[in-house]
Design a protein around this motif. Structure first.
Motif, PDB file in Angstrom:
ATOM      1  N   ASP A 506       0.833  -1.210   0.000  1.00 26.02           N
ATOM      2  CA  ASP A 506       0.000   0.000   0.000  1.00 26.02           C
ATOM      3  C   ASP A 506       0.864   1.257   0.000  1.00 26.02           C
ATOM      4  OD1 ASP A 506      -2.233  -1.571   0.042  1.00 26.02           O
ATOM      5  OD2 ASP A 506      -2.634  -1.321   2.180  1.00 26.02           O
ATOM      6  N   GLU A 507       1.933   1.242   0.789  1.00 23.96           N
ATOM      7  CA  GLU A 507       2.798   2.421   0.888  1.00 23.96           C
ATOM      8  C   GLU A 507       3.511   2.678  -0.434  1.00 23.96           C
ATOM      9  OE1 GLU A 507       3.358   5.567   2.479  1.00 23.96           O
ATOM     10  OE2 GLU A 507       2.944   4.203   4.140  1.00 23.96           O
ATOM     11  N   LEU A 508       3.988   1.630  -1.065  1.00 22.31           N
ATOM     12  CA  LEU A 508       4.706   1.804  -2.330  1.00 22.31           C
ATOM     13  C   LEU A 508       3.765   2.240  -3.446  1.00 22.31           C
ATOM     14  CD1 LEU A 508       7.165  -1.248  -2.251  1.00 22.31           C
ATOM     15  CD2 LEU A 508       7.540   1.102  -1.465  1.00 22.31           C
ATOM     16  N   ILE A 509       2.589   1.649  -3.502  1.00 23.96           N
ATOM     17  CA  ILE A 509       1.626   2.013  -4.545  1.00 23.96           C
ATOM     18  C   ILE A 509       1.232   3.481  -4.434  1.00 23.96           C
ATOM     19  CG2 ILE A 509      -0.799   1.694  -5.223  1.00 23.96           C
ATOM     20  CD1 ILE A 509      -0.333  -1.315  -4.904  1.00 23.96           C
ATOM     21  N   SER A 510       1.124   3.991  -3.209  1.00 26.58           N
ATOM     22  CA  SER A 510       0.726   5.392  -3.031  1.00 26.58           C
ATOM     23  C   SER A 510       1.706   6.343  -3.709  1.00 26.58           C
ATOM     24  CB  SER A 510       0.617   5.723  -1.540  1.00 26.58           C
ATOM     25  OG  SER A 510       1.900   5.782  -0.925  1.00 26.58           O
ATOM     26  N   ARG A 511       2.965   5.970  -3.807  1.00 30.64           N
ATOM     27  CA  ARG A 511       3.970   6.846  -4.430  1.00 30.64           C
ATOM     28  C   ARG A 511       3.747   7.004  -5.932  1.00 30.64           C
ATOM     29  NH1 ARG A 511       4.610   6.383   0.341  1.00 30.64           N
ATOM     30  NH2 ARG A 511       6.441   6.975   1.558  1.00 30.64           N
ATOM     31  N   TYR A 513       0.640   5.788  -7.689  1.00 29.71           N
ATOM     32  CA  TYR A 513      -0.752   5.864  -8.142  1.00 29.71           C
ATOM     33  C   TYR A 513      -1.658   6.637  -7.184  1.00 29.71           C
ATOM     34  CZ  TYR A 513       0.877   2.284 -11.385  1.00 29.71           C
ATOM     35  OH  TYR A 513       1.577   1.599 -12.349  1.00 29.71           O
ATOM     36  N   TYR A 514      -1.083   7.229  -6.184  1.00 24.64           N
ATOM     37  CA  TYR A 514      -1.796   8.128  -5.278  1.00 24.64           C
ATOM     38  C   TYR A 514      -2.986   7.441  -4.583  1.00 24.64           C
ATOM     39  CZ  TYR A 514       1.169  11.192  -8.010  1.00 24.64           C
ATOM     40  OH  TYR A 514       2.247  11.751  -8.639  1.00 24.64           O
ATOM     41  N   GLN A 515      -3.949   8.260  -4.137  1.00 26.33           N
ATOM     42  CA  GLN A 515      -5.057   7.742  -3.346  1.00 26.33           C
ATOM     43  C   GLN A 515      -5.869   6.693  -4.096  1.00 26.33           C
ATOM     44  OE1 GLN A 515      -8.031  10.709  -2.439  1.00 26.33           O
ATOM     45  NE2 GLN A 515      -8.755   9.625  -0.630  1.00 26.33           N
ATOM     46  N   GLU A 516      -6.132   6.947  -5.360  1.00 23.47           N
ATOM     47  CA  GLU A 516      -6.925   6.003  -6.145  1.00 23.47           C
ATOM     48  C   GLU A 516      -6.254   4.634  -6.210  1.00 23.47           C
ATOM     49  OE1 GLU A 516      -5.862   9.007  -7.006  1.00 23.47           O
ATOM     50  OE2 GLU A 516      -7.216  10.023  -8.398  1.00 23.47           O
ATOM     51  N   GLY A 517      -4.941   4.629  -6.386  1.00 23.56           N
ATOM     52  CA  GLY A 517      -4.211   3.372  -6.487  1.00 23.56           C
ATOM     53  C   GLY A 517      -4.232   2.579  -5.198  1.00 23.56           C
ATOM     54  N   VAL A 518      -4.123   3.281  -4.062  1.00 22.55           N
ATOM     55  CA  VAL A 518      -4.154   2.601  -2.763  1.00 22.55           C
ATOM     56  C   VAL A 518      -5.504   1.927  -2.552  1.00 22.55           C
ATOM     57  CG1 VAL A 518      -4.030   2.914  -0.262  1.00 22.55           C
ATOM     58  CG2 VAL A 518      -2.451   4.149  -1.736  1.00 22.55           C
ATOM     59  N   ILE A 519      -6.579   2.647  -2.889  1.00 21.67           N
ATOM     60  CA  ILE A 519      -7.921   2.060  -2.732  1.00 21.67           C
ATOM     61  C   ILE A 519      -8.078   0.846  -3.633  1.00 21.67           C
ATOM     62  CG2 ILE A 519     -10.390   2.462  -3.044  1.00 21.67           C
ATOM     63  CD1 ILE A 519      -9.852   5.438  -2.391  1.00 21.67           C
ATOM     64  N   GLU A 520      -7.676   0.992  -4.889  1.00 17.98           N
ATOM     65  CA  GLU A 520      -7.819  -0.112  -5.840  1.00 17.98           C
ATOM     66  C   GLU A 520      -7.027  -1.334  -5.400  1.00 17.98           C
ATOM     67  OE1 GLU A 520      -7.220  -1.070 -10.618  1.00 17.98           O
ATOM     68  OE2 GLU A 520      -6.639   0.888  -9.799  1.00 17.98           O
ATOM     69  N   ALA A 521      -5.803  -1.119  -4.921  1.00 20.39           N
ATOM     70  CA  ALA A 521      -4.951  -2.238  -4.523  1.00 20.39           C
ATOM     71  C   ALA A 521      -5.490  -2.952  -3.296  1.00 20.39           C
ATOM     72  CB  ALA A 521      -3.534  -1.734  -4.254  1.00 20.39           C
ATOM     73  N   SER A 522      -6.174  -2.212  -2.411  1.00 23.54           N
ATOM     74  CA  SER A 522      -6.641  -2.811  -1.154  1.00 23.54           C
ATOM     75  C   SER A 522      -7.852  -3.709  -1.335  1.00 23.54           C
ATOM     76  CB  SER A 522      -6.992  -1.698  -0.155  1.00 23.54           C
ATOM     77  OG  SER A 522      -8.142  -0.983  -0.576  1.00 23.54           O
ATOM     78  N   LEU A 523      -8.542  -3.597  -2.457  1.00 17.28           N
ATOM     79  CA  LEU A 523      -9.802  -4.315  -2.636  1.00 17.28           C
ATOM     80  C   LEU A 523      -9.630  -5.826  -2.607  1.00 17.28           C
ATOM     81  CD1 LEU A 523     -11.437  -2.087  -5.419  1.00 17.28           C
ATOM     82  CD2 LEU A 523     -11.770  -1.978  -2.941  1.00 17.28           C
ATOM     83  N   SER A 524      -8.538  -6.310  -3.156  1.00 14.98           N
ATOM     84  CA  SER A 524      -8.357  -7.772  -3.253  1.00 14.98           C
ATOM     85  C   SER A 524      -8.124  -8.417  -1.895  1.00 14.98           C
ATOM     86  CB  SER A 524      -7.187  -8.091  -4.181  1.00 14.98           C
ATOM     87  OG  SER A 524      -5.979  -7.556  -3.670  1.00 14.98           O
ATOM     88  N   GLU A 525      -7.695  -7.627  -0.888  1.00 14.98           N
ATOM     89  CA  GLU A 525      -7.420  -8.176   0.443  1.00 14.98           C
ATOM     90  C   GLU A 525      -8.501  -7.809   1.456  1.00 14.98           C
ATOM     91  OE1 GLU A 525      -4.926 -10.159   0.806  1.00 14.98           O
ATOM     92  OE2 GLU A 525      -4.011  -9.781  -1.150  1.00 14.98           O
ATOM     93  N   ASP A 526      -9.577  -7.197   0.996  1.00 13.77           N
ATOM     94  CA  ASP A 526     -10.610  -6.659   1.882  1.00 13.77           C
ATOM     95  C   ASP A 526     -11.662  -7.730   2.179  1.00 13.77           C
ATOM     96  OD1 ASP A 526     -12.852  -5.247   2.952  1.00 13.77           O
ATOM     97  OD2 ASP A 526     -12.111  -3.398   2.059  1.00 13.77           O
ATOM     98  N   ASP A 527     -11.767  -8.134   3.443  1.00 13.20           N
ATOM     99  CA  ASP A 527     -12.709  -9.200   3.814  1.00 13.20           C
ATOM    100  C   ASP A 527     -14.161  -8.790   3.563  1.00 13.20           C
ATOM    101  OD1 ASP A 527     -10.653 -10.866   4.589  1.00 13.20           O
ATOM    102  OD2 ASP A 527     -10.705 -10.238   6.679  1.00 13.20           O
TER     103      ASP A 527
END
Length: 553
Positions: A506-511, A513-527
């Protein structure tokens, strides 16, 4: 406690004017006379303090302290807004301000860029996450509070501001042109799979409904036929926007929320006024304990009409409505004027601020009233909106918390970004074992000690044993336990590798792809997302959850 200064006129003049007004109307009402009398006493006291107190005082500051102390006796949502804070208040309600478009904050004692908003001046000029502020215009800001730096960066649109930052060993200077910054209420929307759309709604400022409508239309054009609307961590905002968002999914002429207060003028019923965008699309709304106010109106109304399945955790429970009233000298007061009630008739306010003792303020389960949804499902008032399908938050190991809290993962992200120009898309990017090993090596010599849950339990056992005089009998066993469970940071870095990798990702993606990228990346791990997809893919499951049940308190 931090207080905000407000402009006032001479206290004695305030008192005399107020008393004369009341007397001129020959008011006999005891309450109004008491107000006039006490205001005059207050004004006289400030005047005498200013004249006779041994040290110099600031009357403005004293009066502001008095105002804020008075409001603290009511509820946390009633607040005084002096003229100098009006721009900040306007930004909270409209989502608009003049500035450079960056979230800033303090990490490890340094003020820095935490997130540049995509497409706005800070990002366009090349400012990056982790850039440490040195100067804004001619002001050295290294020792300034974050709020002070934020004020320097804000200003009228189309004006320039000079910014100097430190990035690694380099010092970078840029001239930014402030723009009108409009923060979208929907920072991300996209497809979870071929059939399911996802909309993240983070605020209810001006245009929130338009933002959701635009996202839904775009997703429908991409072929989605079911939807997840995420209002987790959304603190709420403008009531009208909540009504219009509900209207996207239910027919015209339906009640969404009503407000009831002391004055007849605040007793209003809000109904849908338009034809819905899609009244049939299967819908899940994600909620949690930080979903409040307008978020609860949306979730609660859709639950009351059995229009959506609510997934997650019980909401905050804010059923109070605030109105902003102008005061003298361009100041304002935001005060609670009503409670809101959703279509089933329930008010979801969780705390009764009219009670003076904290332990009396929470509505006990035994006093919560029962209501029913359109289909006859049992729901309750008095403690927020409860989900139809509960999903608990994930827990993380103490080592992960420590690495995040001490900004070590953040700092590594800065180092990584300086050395790597690009990474794969948010959904494709994974933290490789090689990168993880680099992170572990980078941690050498850095402080991130912590106490594990088991170690804390043993510490508590030792304290209780000493208190209850059992310590001498079991001290050998306690020492043996301590030796067996004493954590090894090296071992924990391997044991909890998967979740630490996730935080790094999440920290690396934010650099990049910014906020949108962090949200998108987190979806696959979201229970909660996983549970939502499971529900929406099973029509009988949806029907079952929205049918009559025997839900108990």
């Amino acid at each position: 406690m931090k207080f905000i200064k407000a402009k006032i006129i001479i206290p004695s003049v305030i008192g005399l004017v107020i008393v004369s007004i009341f007397l001129s109307f020959n008011l006999k009402n005891d309450k109004l006379f008491a107000i006039a009398k006490n205001l005059d006493i207050f004004a006289s006291m400030v005047r005498e303090l200013d004249s006779y107190y041994v040290d110099e005082i600031d009357p403005e500051e004293l009066v502001t302290v008095g105002i804020n102390a008075m409001l603290e006796e009511l509820d946390p949502y009633t607040e005084f807004i002096p003229e100098e804070n009006s721009d900040d208040f306007r930004m909270l309600t409209t989502g608009e301000y003049g500035g450079v478009g960056a979230l800033i904050g303090n990490r490890t004692g340094k003020n820095m860029v935490l997130m540049p908003y995509k497409g706005f001046p800070a990002q366009s000029a090349g400012l990056r996450i982790g850039d440490e502020f040195l100067k804004v215009d001619t002001v050295d800001v290294r020792e300034k509070e974050t709020a002070d730096i934020s004020k320097l960066l804000k200003g009228p649109a189309n004006t320039s501001v000079f910014v100097q930052v430190k990035r690694g060993e380099d010092t970078i200077s840029v001239d930014l042109e402030r723009k009108k910054i409009v923060i979208s209420n929907v920072p991300y929307y996209g497809k979870l799979d071929d059939n399911t759309g996802y909309i993240k709604l983070t605020d209810f400022t001006t245009n929130a409904a338009a933002d959701v409508r635009k996202a839904l239309i775009e997703l429908k054009s991409q072929g989605i036929n079911r939807l997840v609307l995420d209002v987790r961590d959304n603190p709420g905002g403008i009531l009208k926007e909540a009504v219009e968002i509900v209207n996207l999914f239910i027919p015209k002429g339906k009640e969404v929320v009503s407000t009831k207060g002391k004055l007849e003028s605040v007793n209003v019923v809000y109904k849908t006024t338009k034809s819905p965008l899609d009244k049939d699309i299967p819908l899940v709304v994600l909620i949690n304990e930080r979903s409040a106010s307008a978020s609860e109106i949306v979730a609660g109304a859709l639950q009351d009409y059995d229009r959506a399945v609510l997934v997650g955790k019980k909401t905050f429970g804010k059923g109070l409505v605030q109105t902003t009233v102008p005061l003298s000298y361009n100041s304002q007061i935001k005060l609670t004027t009503a409670k809101y009630y959703i279509p089933s008739g329930r008010c979801i306010q969780a705390i009764d601020y009219s009670k003076k003792e904290d332990d009396e303020r929470v509505v006990p389960d035994s006093l919560r009233n029962q209501f029913t949804t359109k289909n006859g499902r049992v729901v309750f008032d008095g403690a927020g909106i409860e989900p139809d399908e509960a999903v608990e938050d994930r827990s993380y190991a103490p080592i992960t918390y420590s690495l995040v809290a001490r900004s070590l993962i953040f700092d590594f992200g800065n180092q990584y970004f300086l050395k790597n120009k690009e990474i794969p898309s948010p959904r494709e990017f994974k933290v490789s074992d090689e990168t993880y090993n680099d992170f572990v090596a980078w941690l050498e010599g850095k402080e991130y000690d912590y106490t594990t849950y088991v170690e804390k339990s043993i510490e508590d056992l030792e304290k209780y044993a000493e208190k209850e005089k059992y310590f001498d009998e079991i001290k050998d066993q306690i020492q043996n336990l301590k030796k067996k469970v004493t954590h090894s940071k090296e071992q924990d870095l391997q044991t909890f590798k998967a979740e630490i990798k996730e935080a790094l990702k999440d920290e690396l993606i934010s650099r990049y792809y910014y906020q949108e990228g962090v949200i998108e990346a987190s979806l696959s791990e979201d229970d909660a997302i996983k549970q939502s997809l499971e529900i929406l893919s099973n029509t009988s499951k949806v029907n079952s959850l929205l049918s009559v049940n025997t839900k108990k308190k």
